[in-house]
Scaffold this motif. Sequence first.
Motif, mmCIF file in Angstrom:
data_model
loop_
_atom_site.group_PDB
_atom_site.id
_atom_site.type_symbol
_atom_site.label_atom_id
_atom_site.label_comp_id
_atom_site.label_asym_id
_atom_site.label_seq_id
_atom_site.Cartn_x
_atom_site.Cartn_y
_atom_site.Cartn_z
ATOM 1 N N GLU A 187 44.529 40.610 48.424
ATOM 2 C CA GLU A 187 44.648 40.415 46.974
ATOM 3 C C GLU A 187 43.434 39.664 46.428
ATOM 4 O OE1 GLU A 187 49.159 39.821 45.564
ATOM 5 O OE2 GLU A 187 48.603 38.470 47.183
ATOM 6 N N ARG A 231 29.881 36.764 27.303
ATOM 7 C CA ARG A 231 31.124 36.332 27.951
ATOM 8 C C ARG A 231 31.033 36.528 29.467
ATOM 9 N NH1 ARG A 231 35.395 39.719 24.771
ATOM 10 N NH2 ARG A 231 35.662 40.564 26.858
ATOM 11 N N PRO A 232 31.643 35.644 30.237
ATOM 12 C CA PRO A 232 31.562 35.754 31.704
ATOM 13 C C PRO A 232 31.956 37.131 32.239
ATOM 14 C CG PRO A 232 32.607 33.684 31.105
ATOM 15 C CD PRO A 232 32.399 34.438 29.827
ATOM 16 N N ASP A 233 32.999 37.744 31.684
ATOM 17 C CA ASP A 233 33.409 39.048 32.237
ATOM 18 C C ASP A 233 32.370 40.130 31.964
ATOM 19 O OD1 ASP A 233 34.381 38.471 29.603
ATOM 20 O OD2 ASP A 233 35.571 40.302 29.626
ATOM 21 N N ARG A 281 34.839 38.619 48.349
ATOM 22 C CA ARG A 281 35.359 38.744 46.983
ATOM 23 C C ARG A 281 34.207 38.953 46.000
ATOM 24 N NH1 ARG A 281 38.424 33.638 44.640
ATOM 25 N NH2 ARG A 281 36.281 32.886 44.595
ATOM 26 N N SER A 334 26.222 32.460 34.892
ATOM 27 C CA SER A 334 27.511 33.170 34.871
ATOM 28 C C SER A 334 28.235 33.079 33.546
ATOM 29 C CB SER A 334 28.433 32.608 35.953
ATOM 30 O OG SER A 334 27.983 33.009 37.203
ATOM 31 N N MET A 349 40.929 41.070 43.639
ATOM 32 C CA MET A 349 40.581 40.339 42.419
ATOM 33 C C MET A 349 39.084 40.424 42.154
ATOM 34 S SD MET A 349 43.086 39.279 40.691
ATOM 35 C CE MET A 349 42.062 38.478 39.466
ATOM 36 N N GLY A 350 38.300 40.471 43.225
ATOM 37 C CA GLY A 350 36.850 40.593 43.058
ATOM 38 C C GLY A 350 36.473 41.882 42.349
ATOM 39 N N HIS A 352 29.048 35.620 41.562
ATOM 40 C CA HIS A 352 28.827 34.194 41.778
ATOM 41 C C HIS A 352 29.831 33.727 42.818
ATOM 42 C CE1 HIS A 352 28.379 30.020 39.582
ATOM 43 N NE2 HIS A 352 28.620 29.853 40.866
ATOM 44 N N GLN A 359 48.286 40.121 38.025
ATOM 45 C CA GLN A 359 47.472 39.473 39.058
ATOM 46 C C GLN A 359 46.407 38.593 38.410
ATOM 47 O OE1 GLN A 359 49.160 39.674 41.899
ATOM 48 N NE2 GLN A 359 47.564 40.556 43.174
ATOM 49 N N VAL A 366 29.663 39.692 34.612
ATOM 50 C CA VAL A 366 30.070 40.293 35.887
ATOM 51 C C VAL A 366 29.860 41.803 35.828
ATOM 52 C CG1 VAL A 366 32.015 40.722 37.449
ATOM 53 C CG2 VAL A 366 31.812 38.510 36.314
ATOM 54 N N THR A 400 37.686 33.380 36.183
ATOM 55 C CA THR A 400 36.669 33.706 35.180
ATOM 56 C C THR A 400 35.476 34.390 35.850
ATOM 57 O OG1 THR A 400 37.359 31.713 34.022
ATOM 58 C CG2 THR A 400 35.318 32.739 33.275
ATOM 59 N N LEU A 401 35.111 33.904 37.034
ATOM 60 C CA LEU A 401 33.936 34.452 37.722
ATOM 61 C C LEU A 401 34.139 35.873 38.238
ATOM 62 C CD1 LEU A 401 32.517 31.398 39.688
ATOM 63 C CD2 LEU A 401 31.570 32.524 37.665
ATOM 64 N N VAL A 402 35.374 36.291 38.464
ATOM 65 C CA VAL A 402 35.569 37.691 38.854
ATOM 66 C C VAL A 402 35.814 38.571 37.632
ATOM 67 C CG1 VAL A 402 36.365 37.213 41.199
ATOM 68 C CG2 VAL A 402 38.038 37.411 39.343
ATOM 69 N N GLY A 403 35.762 37.971 36.437
ATOM 70 C CA GLY A 403 35.811 38.789 35.227
ATOM 71 C C GLY A 403 37.149 38.810 34.515
ATOM 72 N N VAL A 404 38.049 37.871 34.847
ATOM 73 C CA VAL A 404 39.296 37.784 34.086
ATOM 74 C C VAL A 404 38.991 36.997 32.816
ATOM 75 C CG1 VAL A 404 41.722 37.125 34.117
ATOM 76 C CG2 VAL A 404 40.573 37.704 36.261
ATOM 77 N N LYS A 439 47.843 44.848 37.312
ATOM 78 C CA LYS A 439 46.501 44.291 37.300
ATOM 79 C C LYS A 439 46.439 43.001 36.474
ATOM 80 C CE LYS A 439 42.200 45.446 35.138
ATOM 81 N NZ LYS A 439 40.874 45.835 35.554
ATOM 82 N N PHE A 496 38.208 43.203 39.935
ATOM 83 C CA PHE A 496 39.084 43.221 38.759
ATOM 84 C C PHE A 496 38.588 44.160 37.662
ATOM 85 C CE2 PHE A 496 40.926 41.357 34.850
ATOM 86 C CZ PHE A 496 42.260 41.371 35.209
ATOM 87 N N LEU A 497 37.270 44.222 37.462
ATOM 88 C CA LEU A 497 36.748 45.008 36.338
ATOM 89 C C LEU A 497 36.351 46.433 36.732
ATOM 90 C CD1 LEU A 497 34.555 42.237 34.724
ATOM 91 C CD2 LEU A 497 36.758 43.066 33.921
ATOM 92 N N ARG A 498 36.512 46.746 38.025
ATOM 93 C CA ARG A 498 36.085 48.084 38.466
ATOM 94 C C ARG A 498 37.222 49.073 38.414
ATOM 95 N NH1 ARG A 498 33.371 47.890 44.091
ATOM 96 N NH2 ARG A 498 33.296 50.123 43.684
#
Lengths: 289, 234
Positions: free
Chosen positions: B97, B71-73, B147, B50, B101-102, B82, A168, B76, A181-185, A165, B104-106
């Motif tokens: 992939e 923070r942006p994360d 995404r 965002s 990535m969309g 966004h 990636q 989200v 950054t927008l997807v939360g990395v 993870k 990522f936090l789930r």
Amino acid sequence: MNSSILLQFFINGIYISCTYVLVALGLSLIFGVLDIADFAQGALFMVGAYICYYAMKFLGVPYFLSLSFSLFFVAILGNINNLLVYRPLRGTIGANTLVAALGIFIIVQNLGLLVFGSEYTSVESPFGKAKFSFLHVFITEHRTFVIFATFFLIFLTWLFLYKTKWGQGLRAMSQNREAATLVGVNIDKVSIIAFGLAAGLAGVSGALIAPVEPFTPTLGGEVILKAFASVVFGGMGSLIGAVTGAFIIGITETVAVAFISSAYSSMIAFGLMILILFIRPQGLLGEKV
Amino acid sequence: MALLEIKSISVFYNKIKAVDNLTLFVEKGELVTLIGANGAGKTTVLRAISGLIRPRNGSIIFKGIDITRMRPDKIVQLGIAHCPEERKLFPRMKVKENLMMGAFLRKEGVGKTLEWIYSLFPVLKERENQLAGSLSGGEQQMLAIGRALMSQPELLMFDEPSLGLAPNLVKKLASTIKNLNQQGLSVLLVEQNVEIAFSISNRGYILENGKVVLSDSVEELKENDMVRKAYLGG
Ligand SMILES: Nc1ncnc2c1ncn2[C@@H]1O[C@H](COP(=O)(O)OP(=O)(O)OP(=O)(O)O)[C@@H](O)[C@H]1O
Ligand SMILES: [Mg+2]
């Protein structure tokens, strides 16, 4: 000229490449994510060799275990670098980080001279001076170990980047920072990983070659130059490019040295680098991870 | 209380004031559009929401939580996605992939969301193993939307999604956005294609030089002389 001599050159070339390919990989990784050409990695390589030496000498740790000491402590050093120097410079012009990177390299190298001294240090290989020979080709067991360990570390890095993870996340950050950054990395976490991974690789690489020849704190200079040439050759930020570049340069260099003179070894690396910039300014592969 | 409430924010790029004392809200379930010419500050508003850029003053509240300096994360994670200007895909990752990535936090239910997105855009399923950089413009836009949806947002922000798409694709895109909205997703839509934005939105804000100069229901905006002249071609 017979084929066993060619094979000997080839294997020597592979070994030479293995002395800087891990640093090249780390440079490329950091450049991909943060757009920093982190020359300090060369100094971290040297520190890795000394940590290995001191861990064996003062802690009585066996060589193979001391490799992990180098990996771990240099990974931390790489992050300290980032926190103290690069992060405060984030958002300023690129030339600032470039100057800072060179500065760190020189400071760490001089600290090395101060702390470790300028005499040659040697580390004893667990393989002693044993050699393999096959088809009239000779290579020491330790160099063979360096080659296999280096390939193994490249493979582990690949596994991490493509199959985990956060690997990636790191690749995403290097392909498009804003989207990642927008997807939360989180850029700070990715930086810690990138610096830890790159510096760890540099440190363990220094420890791997430590027993091959006696060394001084200027050990990292040639390594970082060749690693940098490999990265430019392969395309800034492309990991496969950095690895390919390192092997092409290492093998060409060995063959050229055999036919011309060893005085030209660094010139070959930079000659190739400049040549590719004329033919393909973006480098051989020219794309980030 | 509205889902998203922006209270008089100003945003600067160094000394340039890009957003000037802007106030805006989006109710749960609404489709709100933000209209303005090039350089009006639309993208900057979305970037501020965002967390990509910090407003110098004012506040941004989402679901009652102050996210102005978050923070942006974390933003989200709270439920804002966004879909950025020019799509900004990960070109050397595969379609699948990019979608992953969309998320990522789930941690849970990612497979279900993926199935849902494939049912929404079957072409993405067909191309799941292709590199994102090799897709056509329309497919790339679908991937960018997919995404963004992978994070299961409550509020989805689009930045000029119609840009560079053929007219028939723009229509399809608009109905996709409307559909998502009717399934309960709240939407903040930045557009320069005013007609298409008005055709699906409930309310709109008109932005000029970083300031809101007009805000009303779309029906009223369509009748407004200034809007007709400046944005609807007479
Ligand atoms: N990174 C930046 N640095 C400096 N100024 C910027 C930056 N990004 C935008 N600006 C300026 O801020 C103002 C608002 O820009 P913004 O991108 O938000 O406008 P926009 O409404 O999205 O325009 P467009 O329709 O062209 O996308 C413009 O004057 C722009 O020049
Ligand atoms: Mg914009």
